[in-house]
Design a protein around this motif. Structure first.
Motif: not given
Length: 951
Positions: A486-490, A549-551, A872-875, A882-887
C-alpha cells in the motif's frame, strides 16, 4: 494581553480560514485516534466470533472448561484427602485466573467400579451378573437432574445408601425402585444401596452447563455431602475419578485478557499434571485464543500502511491551508518585521493560535474517531455497507495519546509556512509577489525522481518474489498483505504526479504558442497567467492528482482482493451448497469397497459392493431451491488414451448436463467458451466426455479420439473426447505439492447415467443452488426434518460470510472506504479554500479588467478556462496515474493469496461503478466550486476594487 488581543482579532478576521484549518486538524485527530480503536474493535469482534465457532465445531459452550483426573491413592489416604481439598480450592480460582465471570460450575466424583446385583440374588445369579457401577455425585444433585419416577435420596442411619439411577442402569440390574442392591468390591467390601428414584438430564436447570446423565449412566447418584462424608473424607471406598466443570462468560474475553487466559490455561495444566493421577484438561477456547497472540501487532502494521495515503492527503490539506493563510498574511508579517517585531514574537503568536485550534480539534476529534470506527464496522466491501452488529468502541488512553501526537505533528506542519514567512522582509515579499515563475522546493530537490525510483525498485523486487512463488508453487499466508503493497503505490502516484506537473507548464506554453493568434483576450490572459505562475497552482494540482489516483487505486485493490477471495470460495465449492448423504449398501462394516485382505496376507479381488441410489426427487422439492444436481466425483480413476496407449490417474466427474449447468458456479473468462457451450457439446452423445488440458498434452490426444476409463475392480469402458477444458467447477488444475516438477492434476467429465450404466453406481454429491434471500440454514433444517442422513455438508455462503469477517479483510475494506471518503471530502474543502482565496487575492485584477471593458461573460470564461487548465488537468492526470498505478501494483496482491491453491487464477478487477462514483464526486465538486466562484465574482465591486488598488 496585547498578544492575546492581536491573536483573537486576527482569528476573528479570518474566521472562515480558521474553520477550514480546524476542520483539517479535527479530521487528522479523528483519523489517527480511530486507528487503535478500529484495530482493537475488529480484533475483538473476530475473537468473539472465533469463540462462537467452538460451539458450531465441537458442540460445546465456548466458555467450557473441564478438568478430569484419576486418583491413584488408596482409600483412607490422608495425603490424598488433602490433595483433593487443595484441588477444590485451586479449581475455585479458575474464574479469577482467567478474569472471566463464572456462569455455572459443578464438581463430579465417583468411586471405582463395583459389581452390582440384587440383595435377594441367588449364588447362580451373582456369578452370572456382569453389571458394574460406582457411587457418583454432582454438586446440587436435586437441582441438576429431573426426577422421572420415585423421589430424591435421603439420609439413613442403618448403613443403607439411598440413590437415584438412570432407567438404563435399573434395567441392567433387573430390579425395580425400592429393591435393595449390593455393590461389591474385592478390596472395599460390600455396600447396601436402595434406588429410590429414576432421573434424567434437566437441561433447563443450567443452559450453560447441563449435567448429562447419559455420559456415565452406570452407577448410583447420591448427594454430594453424603459422598464427601462417606468416601472422600470417610475412606469407605477409594475415590477413583474427580472432575470439575466450569462455564465462563466468553463474551467478557477482551484482547488484553488473551495473555492472562493462556497463562491460566498453562497453570491449570501444570497444577493437575500428576497431582492426583492421570489428568485431562479440556479448554476448547484455548486453541482459538492462542491464534490471536501476535495478530494485533500485525494488524496494526497493516492499518498504518492502509492509513498512509489518507495521512498524506491530510498533510497536503493542512500544509496547503496553512500556506494559503500565511500567503494572505505575509504582508502583515513583513510589516510587523519592518516595525521591529522579532521572529520569536511572531512565531509565538502563530504557535498560540494553532495551539488553540489544536486543543479544539483534540476535544472533538476522538469522538469523531469513534463515529468513524462504527462506520468502518458496517463496511463489508469497498463502499459497501451492511446491517451488522455495531463494533464495541470505547475511547482509551492509547487513542488520546496518538491523537495528541497527531495534533503536535500537525501544528508543527502548519507552522512551517509561518516560520518561512518570518524570514521575508516587505521588500522581498513584494519581489516574490511579482515573480511567480520560480521552481518549487519539490522540483528543486528532485523529489519526483527519487519517489518514482524508489517505488519502481520496490516493484521489481516484489515481482521477483512473486515469480519465485509461482515457479516453485510455494505457499504464502492467506491474506497477509505486506504493508509496502500500500505504501509503494502512494509513493509512485506522488512521484509520478510531481514528475508530470514538472513538464505540464511547458505543455501550457506550447499550447499558448500554437494558438496565440486565435485566442480571445480572456483565454490569452489565462494562458499567460498559468504559464508564468505555474508554481502558484502546484499545491492544488498535486492535491487533486493524489486524491484521484489513490482513490482509483484503492477501489481497484479492494475490488481485486474481495473478488478473488470470493471467487476462490465459490469455485472450490462448485455451488451454493454441496453435500453427501448416506447410501444403503451390502458392504460389511469392515469391508473395503474394492478389495479385502485375506488372513494369509494375500490380496484377492472381493465382491464389489452394491449401492442402492436414494431417491433424488426430495431434493428438487426443497423450498427456496432454484436447482439441484447430482455430481459424481471419483478420485483415482484410470484412463488409457492416445495412439501410444498413454495411461494415468485422474479425477472422474459424472454429471447431468442440464441440471449441472443450472446449478454450478463458474467465473467468466476461464474457458475458451461458456460453461453451457461445453455442456451442450456433450449433451447429445452419452459417450462424450471433456478432458483437462493436462491429459490432452500428456497423452497427445484431441477431440474425436477415444479414451478408456475405469477404476479398481472394473473393466475399462470406451468414451469419446469432445472437448478440452482448463478449468471446471470445484476442480483445481494446480499441483497440490511444492516444487516445480509436480505432475498437474487431470480431469475427465462425462455423463453420470453413462458412468453408472457402463461402470458402477457409487455415492455422488448433491449440489444445490438457492434462491435469492434463502439461507442454507433453512435448507439444512428442512433436510433434517425430512430425516435425510448427511455425511458431509459445505456451505459456500457461510464461508463467504466468514471470509468477510477476517480482521485483515475488514481492515482493508473499512480503511479503504474511509480513506476514499475522507479524500473526497478534504479534496472538496481544499479546492474551495484554494480558489476562494485565489479569487479574493485577485480582486484588484478582476476589477481592472472590468474597468478596461472586459465583459462579465469573458470573466466567467477566464475562470472556467483557468479551472480546466489547472483543476481539470489535474483530475485527468490523476485518472491516468491512478490507472497506471493500478496496472503496476494491484497484481502484486496475488502474493497475498495461497498461490498453490489459487483457482480460479488471480485477476485484477476493475468495476465501472467505482469510476462512476469517483467521476461523479469530482465532477460535482468542480461544478459546485465553479458556481460558488462565479457567485463571488458577481459580488466584486469595481469601484471598491480600484480604491483598494490605490491604497
Amino acid at each position: 494581553m496585547a498578544l492575546w488581543t492581536m491573536i483573537l482579532r486576527k482569528m476573528a478576521k479570518n474566521k472562515w480560514l480558521q474553520v477550514n484549518l480546524w476542520f483539517g486538524l479535527t479530521a487528522c485527530v479523528a483519523l489517527f485516534s480511530s486507528m487503535p480503536l478500529y484495530s482493537h474493535a475488529i480484533m475483538q469482534r473476530t475473537l468473539i466470533k472465533e469463540l462462537q465457532q467452538v460451539q458450531a465445531e465441537r458442540a460445546v459452550y465456548p466458555g467450557y472448561v473441564r478438568i478430569g483426573t484419576t486418583n491413584s491413592a488408596e482409600r483412607g489416604d490422608e495425603k490424598a484427602e488433602k490433595a483433593i481439598a487443595n484441588a477444590d480450592r485451586f479449581a475455585q480460582t479458575i474464574p479469577a485466573r482467567t478474569e472471566l465471570a463464572e456462569q455455572s460450575s459443578y464438581r463430579m466424583r465417583s468411586t471405582q467400579k463395583m459389581k452390582i446385583y440384587g440383595a435377594d440374588a441367588s449364588e447362580k445369579e451373582i456369578k452370572s451378573q456382569k453389571t458394574t457401577g460406582a457411587f457418583k455425585t454432582v454438586d446440587d444433585l436435586d437441582r441438576r437432574v429431573a426426577l422421572v419416577e420415585g423421589r430424591m435420596p435421603q439420609e439413613r442411619d442403618d448403613g443403607v445408601f439411598e440413590a437415584v439411577v438412570t432407567n438404563s442402569f435399573l434395567l441392567k440390574v433387573k430390579r425395580g425402585l425400592g429393591e435393595e442392591l449390593i455393590a461389591e468390591s474385592a478390596n472395599e467390601g460390600m455396600f447396601r444401596v436402595v434406588p429410590v428414584g429414576i432421573v434424567e438430564t434437566k437441561p433447563a436447570a443450567d443452559p450453560y452447563l447441563p449435567y448429562i446423565t447419559s455420559e456415565d449412566s452406570d452407577g448410583f447418584l447420591i448427594p454430594f455431602d453424603t459422598f464427601e462424608r462417606e468416601f472422600t473424607n470417610g475412606g469407605k471406598a477409594r475415590v477413583a475419578e474427580l472432575e470439575w466443570r466450569y462455564a465462563l462468560d466468553y463474551e467478557q474475553m477482551k484482547l488484553d485478557l488473551v495473555d492472562g487466559f493462556l497463562t491460566a490455561d498453562r497453570d491449570i495444566r501444570r497444577y493437575f499434571k500428576g497431582k492426583l493421577g492421570v489428568a485431562e484438561v479440556n479448554i476448547p477456547a484455548s486453541a482459538k485464543v492462542l491464534g490471536f497472540q501476535g495478530l494485533q501487532s500485525k494488524l496494526d502494521v497493516m492499518l498504518v500502511s492502509l492509513y498512509t495515503p489518507v495521512m498524506l492527503m491530510l498533510a497536503f490539506y493542512l500544509y496547503m491551508a496553512a500556506n494559503l493563510i500565511i500567503d494572505r498574511q505575509k504582508t502583515d508579517i513583513s510589516v510587523l518585521r519592518s516595525r521591529g517585531a522579532s521572529r520569536l514574537q511572531i512565531m509565538t503568536a502563530y504557535t498560540v493560535e494553532n495551539l488553540l485550534m489544536g486543543l479544539a480539534a483534540l476535544a472533538a476529534g476522538p469522538f469523531l474517531g469513534v463515529l468513524l470506527t462504527k462506520v468502518l464496522g458496517a463496511s463489508s466491501g469497498f463502499l459497501e455497507f451492511v446491517q451488522r452488529s455495531a463494533l464495541e468502541v470505547s475511547l482509551s488512553s492509547a487513542s488520546y495519546r496518538i491523537a495528541a501526537i497527531a495534533v503536535a505533528a500537525a501544528i508543527a506542519l502548519v507552522l512551517i509556512p509561518a516560520f518561512l514567512a518570518t524570514r521575508t522582509s516587505i521588500v522581498s515579499h513584494k519581489q516574490q509577489s511579482a515573480r511567480m515563475t520560480g521552481m518549487s522546493f519539490w522540483h528543486k530537490t528532485g523529489l519526483d525522481f527519487v519517489l518514482v525510483g524508489i517505488s519502481i525498485y520496490l516493484l521489481i523486487n516484489f515481482r521477483s518474489r512473486q515469480e519465485d512463488l509461482k515457479r516453485l508453487a510455494l505457499d504464502s499466508d492467506a491474506l497477509r498483505v505486506d504493508p509496502l503493497q500500500f505504501l509503494m503505490p502512494t509513493l509512485f502516484a506522488l512521484g509520478l504526479g510531481l514528475l508530470v506537473l514538472r513538464v505540464y507548464p511547458w505543455f501550457v506554453r506550447l499550447l499558448f504558442w500554437a494558438s496565440r493568434r486565435w485566442l480571445t483576450p480572456a483565454l490569452y490572459h489565462t494562458l499567460i497567467h498559468i504559464s508564468r505562475a505555474s508554481s502558484q497552482y502546484l499545491t492544488i494540482k498535486v492535491f487533486l492528482v493524489m486524491t484521484v489516483a489513490t482513490g482509483l487505486f484503492s477501489a481497484s485493490a479492494a475490488r481485486t482482493i474481495n473478488d478473488n477471495m470470493e471467487s476462490k470460495i465459490r469455485y472450490s465449492a462448485g455451488s451454493d451448497v454441496t453435500m453427501t448423504t448416506r447410501w444403503e449398501s451390502d458392504a460389511p462394516p469392515s469391508t473395503n469397497p474394492s478389495y479385502q485382505q485375506e488372513a494369509n496376507g494375500s490380496t484377492t479381488a472381493a465382491k464389489r459392493v452394491q449401492y442402492m441410489e436414494p431417491p433424488f426427487e426430495p431434493y428438487r422439492e426443497l423450498e427456496g431451491l432454484e436447482s439441484a444436481a447430482r455430481v459424481f466425483i471419483k478420485d483415482g480413476s484410470r484412463y488409457t488414451a492416445g495412439k501410444s496407449g498413454s495411461s494415468g490417474s485422474s479425477t472422474l466427474m459424472g454429471i447431468d448436463t442440464k441440471a449441472f449447468g443450472e446449478t454450478a458456479w463458474m467465473k467468466d473468462g476461464l474457458l475458451d467458451y461458456s460453461l453451457n457451450s461445453y455442456l451442450n457439446l456433450i449433451a447429445e452423445n452419452p459417450k462424450a466426455v471433456l478432458i483437462s488440458r493436462s491429459i490432452a498434452e500428456s497423452a497427445k490426444v484431441q477431440p474425436g479420439d477415444a479414451i478408456y476409463i475405469s477404476w479398481d475392480g472394473l473393466d475399462p469402458a470406451p468414451f469419446t473426447i469432445y472437448g478440452i477444458v482448463d478449468y471446471w467447477p470445484s476442480w483445481n488444475p494446480l499441483p497440490s505439492g511444492e516444487g516445480a516438477d509436480q505432475e498437474p492434476p487431470k480431469l475427465i467429465v462425462g455423463h453420470l447415467n453413462t458412468i453408472q450404466n457402463r461402470l458402477a453406481v457409487e455415492p455422488y454429491e448433491v449440489w444445490l443452488k438457492l434462491k435469492g434471500g434463502v439461507t442454507s440454514q433453512q435448507i439444512y433444517d428442512e433436510l433434517t426434518a425430512n430425516k435425510v442422513k448427511l455425511t458431509g455438508y459445505r456451505d459456500a455462503k457461510q464461508e463467504l460470510v466468514q471470509s468477510k469477517n477476517d480482521p485483515f479483510r475488514m481492515a482493508i475494506n473499512g480503511v479503504m472506504t474511509l480513506g476514499f471518503s475522507i479524500s473526497m471530502l478534504i479534496c472538496f474543502f481544499g479546492f474551495l479554500l484554494f480558489w476562494l482565496l485565489t479569487l479574493s487575492g485577485r480582486t484588484l485584477q478582476y476589477g481592472v479588467l472590468r474597468a478596461m471593458g472586459v465583459p462579465f461573460p469573458q470573466l466567467i470564461l477566464m475562470l472556467i478556462s483557468e479551472q480546466i487548465l489547472t483543476s481539470g488537468a489535474a483530475v485527468l492526470i490523476g485518472v491516468g496515474i491512478g490507472n497506471m498505478t493500478s496496472e503496476l501494483f494491484v497484481p502484486l496482491f496475488e502474493m497475498s493469496f495461497q498461490t498453490k491453491s489459487q483457482a480460479p487464477p488471480f485477476q485484477v478487477v476493475y468495476r465501472l461503478g467505482d469510476y462512476v462514483h469517483l467521476y461523479a464526486i469530482v465532477g460535482t465538486m468542480l461544478a459546485i466550486g465553479l458556481l460558488i466562484l462565479g457567485y463571488r465574482l458577481t459580488r466584486i465591486r469595481i469601484a471598491q476594487a480600484l480604491k483598494l488598488g490605490e491604497e
